[in-house]
Design an enzyme around this catalytic site. Structure first.
Site, PDB file in Angstrom:
ATOM      1  N   GLY A  11       0.796  -1.229   0.000  1.00 36.47           N
ATOM      2  CA  GLY A  11       0.000   0.000   0.000  1.00 36.47           C
ATOM      3  C   GLY A  11       0.825   1.274   0.000  1.00 36.47           C
ATOM      4  O   GLY A  11       0.606   2.160  -0.834  1.00 36.47           O
ATOM      5  N   ASN A  12       1.801   1.381   0.928  1.00 37.66           N
ATOM      6  CA  ASN A  12       2.476   2.683   1.052  1.00 37.66           C
ATOM      7  C   ASN A  12       3.530   2.932  -0.027  1.00 37.66           C
ATOM      8  O   ASN A  12       4.189   3.960  -0.024  1.00 37.66           O
ATOM      9  CB  ASN A  12       3.043   2.900   2.462  1.00 37.66           C
ATOM     10  CG  ASN A  12       4.100   1.907   2.780  1.00 37.66           C
ATOM     11  OD1 ASN A  12       4.249   0.908   2.073  1.00 37.66           O
ATOM     12  ND2 ASN A  12       4.849   2.155   3.842  1.00 37.66           N
ATOM     13  N   LYS A 128     -10.753  -9.882   3.267  1.00 34.14           N
ATOM     14  CA  LYS A 128      -9.739  -8.984   2.684  1.00 34.14           C
ATOM     15  C   LYS A 128     -10.137  -7.528   2.902  1.00 34.14           C
ATOM     16  O   LYS A 128     -11.161  -7.060   2.372  1.00 34.14           O
ATOM     17  CB  LYS A 128      -9.644  -9.286   1.182  1.00 34.14           C
ATOM     18  CG  LYS A 128      -8.840  -8.307   0.388  1.00 34.14           C
ATOM     19  CD  LYS A 128      -7.368  -8.608   0.470  1.00 34.14           C
ATOM     20  CE  LYS A 128      -6.537  -7.459  -0.035  1.00 34.14           C
ATOM     21  NZ  LYS A 128      -5.250  -7.342   0.638  1.00 34.14           N
ATOM     22  N   LYS A 212      -2.733  -9.682  -3.151  1.00 29.87           N
ATOM     23  CA  LYS A 212      -1.644  -9.534  -4.142  1.00 29.87           C
ATOM     24  C   LYS A 212      -0.400 -10.318  -3.740  1.00 29.87           C
ATOM     25  O   LYS A 212       0.392 -10.704  -4.598  1.00 29.87           O
ATOM     26  CB  LYS A 212      -1.312  -8.070  -4.389  1.00 29.87           C
ATOM     27  CG  LYS A 212      -0.763  -7.331  -3.191  1.00 29.87           C
ATOM     28  CD  LYS A 212       0.680  -7.028  -3.282  1.00 29.87           C
ATOM     29  CE  LYS A 212       1.232  -6.293  -2.094  1.00 29.87           C
ATOM     30  NZ  LYS A 212       0.615  -6.284  -0.802  1.00 29.87           N
ATOM     31  N   LYS A 274       1.335 -12.251   3.978  1.00 27.26           N
ATOM     32  CA  LYS A 274       2.691 -12.079   3.430  1.00 27.26           C
ATOM     33  C   LYS A 274       3.570 -13.258   3.846  1.00 27.26           C
ATOM     34  O   LYS A 274       4.308 -13.818   3.034  1.00 27.26           O
ATOM     35  CB  LYS A 274       3.318 -10.771   3.932  1.00 27.26           C
ATOM     36  CG  LYS A 274       2.571  -9.564   3.451  1.00 27.26           C
ATOM     37  CD  LYS A 274       3.190  -8.274   3.934  1.00 27.26           C
ATOM     38  CE  LYS A 274       2.195  -7.147   3.792  1.00 27.26           C
ATOM     39  NZ  LYS A 274       1.506  -7.053   2.506  1.00 27.26           N
TER      40      LYS A 274
HETATM   41  N1  LIG Z   1       3.895  -9.304  13.125  1.00 30.39           N
HETATM   42  C1  LIG Z   1       4.007  -8.188  12.414  1.00 30.39           C
HETATM   43  N2  LIG Z   1       5.224  -7.730  12.071  1.00 30.39           N
HETATM   44  C2  LIG Z   1       5.343  -6.592  11.345  1.00 30.39           C
HETATM   45  N3  LIG Z   1       4.295  -5.847  10.927  1.00 30.39           N
HETATM   46  C3  LIG Z   1       3.049  -6.273  11.233  1.00 30.39           C
HETATM   47  C4  LIG Z   1       2.847  -7.453  11.980  1.00 30.39           C
HETATM   48  N4  LIG Z   1       1.511  -7.633  12.142  1.00 30.39           N
HETATM   49  C5  LIG Z   1       0.909  -6.600  11.522  1.00 30.39           C
HETATM   50  N5  LIG Z   1       1.820  -5.777  10.960  1.00 30.39           N
HETATM   51  C6  LIG Z   1       1.429  -4.584  10.208  1.00 30.39           C
HETATM   52  O1  LIG Z   1       1.123  -5.038   8.900  1.00 30.39           O
HETATM   53  C7  LIG Z   1       1.507  -4.023   7.974  1.00 30.39           C
HETATM   54  C8  LIG Z   1       1.623  -4.669   6.589  1.00 30.39           C
HETATM   55  O2  LIG Z   1       0.327  -5.000   6.135  1.00 30.39           O
HETATM   56  P1  LIG Z   1      -0.466  -4.082   5.088  1.00 30.39           P
HETATM   57  O3  LIG Z   1      -0.250  -2.627   5.413  1.00 30.39           O
HETATM   58  O4  LIG Z   1      -1.850  -4.589   5.053  1.00 30.39           O
HETATM   59  O5  LIG Z   1       0.285  -4.495   3.777  1.00 30.39           O
HETATM   60  P2  LIG Z   1       0.614  -3.778   2.399  1.00 30.39           P
HETATM   61  O6  LIG Z   1       1.959  -3.126   2.578  1.00 30.39           O
HETATM   62  O7  LIG Z   1       0.660  -4.914   1.430  1.00 30.39           O
HETATM   63  O8  LIG Z   1      -0.484  -2.793   2.096  1.00 30.39           O
HETATM   64  C9  LIG Z   1       2.796  -3.496   8.539  1.00 30.39           C
HETATM   65  O9  LIG Z   1       3.110  -2.208   8.035  1.00 30.39           O
HETATM   66  C10 LIG Z   1       2.491  -3.487  10.044  1.00 30.39           C
HETATM   67  O10 LIG Z   1       1.890  -2.251  10.407  1.00 30.39           O
HETATM   68  N1  LIG Z   2      -5.155  -6.875  -3.664  1.00 33.62           N
HETATM   69  C1  LIG Z   2      -4.367  -6.591  -2.576  1.00 33.62           C
HETATM   70  O1  LIG Z   2      -3.894  -7.499  -1.865  1.00 33.62           O
HETATM   71  O2  LIG Z   2      -4.148  -5.252  -2.321  1.00 33.62           O
HETATM   72  P1  LIG Z   2      -3.414  -4.614  -1.045  1.00 33.62           P
HETATM   73  O3  LIG Z   2      -2.091  -5.305  -0.909  1.00 33.62           O
HETATM   74  O4  LIG Z   2      -3.274  -3.154  -1.366  1.00 33.62           O
HETATM   75  O5  LIG Z   2      -4.298  -4.859   0.141  1.00 33.62           O
END
Ligand SMILES: Nc1ncnc2c1ncn2[C@@H]1O[C@H](COP(=O)(O)OP(=O)(O)O)[C@@H](O)[C@H]1O
Ligand SMILES: NC(=O)OP(=O)(O)O
Length: 319
Positions: A11-12, A128, A212, A274
């Protein structure tokens, strides 16, 4: 020698505090600058990306404008739309920098569909998170209005949740492979790929958003990638995350990660998929490596959480 690297952008890497189209393109320009480093080092780069915030926002726009003359489009089509829009941004960001740096390579995005099983239990259990973060009160009000499910997302607020079946096949894989073999940087499996089921009348879209990280893991497996890199909001995966005794994971074997999963160390809908995705990849490609880290840490990749499934490490562990 250059390695084949599949990178999943979280996301970021796309959206930080400014959700406008320009805001997201600005973030992606910085992301692309970092990714081009891998190209300069001579690696083959394959990019997958998320769409959780964007597809949820688009879904809300569809519902807000829904009328007989302008009907809301279904979720599979919203996935296709966000895959297209983000692919367009990533492609242009990459190509602008490649031109600026005088690198004779081009990036291209491929509309990618993923086959899912219509009997996947995920259809009965929306999990999700998509769209904006809400307070609990806002989520309750939104649920009463749109009838959707909302859940708390890893301590960060409440979000709409939709079904997220596992990707079983990547339909455009032969074309993606062809592009990579011919030197193109491909952007594929965006937003987890458009979820489709096989019917007697051909492929048909279904109401879901594939994770993803699972789609990227499948792509990495099919492409025999040397590295599968998941770029997210943290430099490392932690156990006891957010607690006083949190501990970052550096070099870790998949057997340790499985043990931590059984202890519920990773939040569903954020870090859990992940970790599961890298395990899935390394079970199919035991001599490859997977890394979970942040985009900012891309240059110090090996200080992120580096996951392996090598028997050598397993022997050391048991010693
Ligand atoms: N055990 C963990 N270790 C590290 N980060 C974690 C953990 N559990 C939850 N997180 C959070 O999950 C986030 C990643 O998930 P998300 O933001 O949904 O993913 P994406 O980067 O694909 O959008 C991390 O930035 C952190 O804030
Ligand atoms: N489709 C999907 O997993 O998107 P994000 O990683 O942004 O949640």
């Amino acid at each position: 020698m250059g390695k084949r690297i599949v990178v999943a952008l979280g996301g970021n890497a796309i959206l930080t505090d400014d959700p406008t189209a320009q805001g997201q393109q600005n973030v992606l320009r910085e992301t692309a600058e970092k990714l081009v480093t891998l190209v300069k080092q001579g690696h083959q780069l394959v990019i997958a990306h998320g769409n959780g915030p964007q597809v949820g926002n688009l879904l809300n726009q569809q519902l807000a404008a829904n009328s007989e003359k302008n009907p809301a489009l279904p979720l599979d089509t919203c996935v296709a739309m966000t895959q297209g829009s983000i692919g367009y941004w990533v492609q242009n960001a990459m190509n602008d920098i490649l031109i600026k740096e005088n690198i004779q390579k081009q990036a291209v995005s491929v509309v990618t569909q993923c086959l899912v099983n219509q009997d996947d239990p995920a259809f009965q259990n929306p999990s999700k998170p998509v769209g904006p973060f809400l307070t609990e009160e806002e989520a309750k009000a939104a649920s009463e209005k749109d009838g959707a499910h909302y859940k708390e997302d890893a301590g960060r607020g409440w979000r709409k949740v939709v079904p997220s079946p596992k990707p079983e096949e990547i339909l455009e894989y032969p074309m993606v492979k062809n592009l990579i073999d011919n030197g193109f940087i491909t952007i594929s499996a965006g937003g987890g790929g458009i979820p489709v089921i096989a019917t007697e009348d051909g492929y048909k879209g279904v109401e879901a958003v594939i994770d993803k990280d699972f789609a990227a893991a499948k792509l990495a497996e099919m492409l025999n990638a040397d590295y599968f890199i998941i770029l997210t909001g943290v430099d490392n995966v932690y156990i006891n995350f957010g607690k006083e005794n949190q501990k970052k994971l550096e070099q870790v074997h998949i057997s340790e990660l499985k043990e931590y999963i059984s202890q519920n160390q990773f939040a569903a809908g954020s870090m859990l998929p992940k970790v599961q995705a890298v395990i899935q990849f390394l079970e199919k490609r035991p001599f490859a490596q997977a890394v979970i880290t942040s985009l900012d840490n891309l240059e110090n990749l090996l200080t992120g959480t580096v996951v392996s499934n090598s028997s050598l490490k397993a022997v050391n562990q048991n010693a």
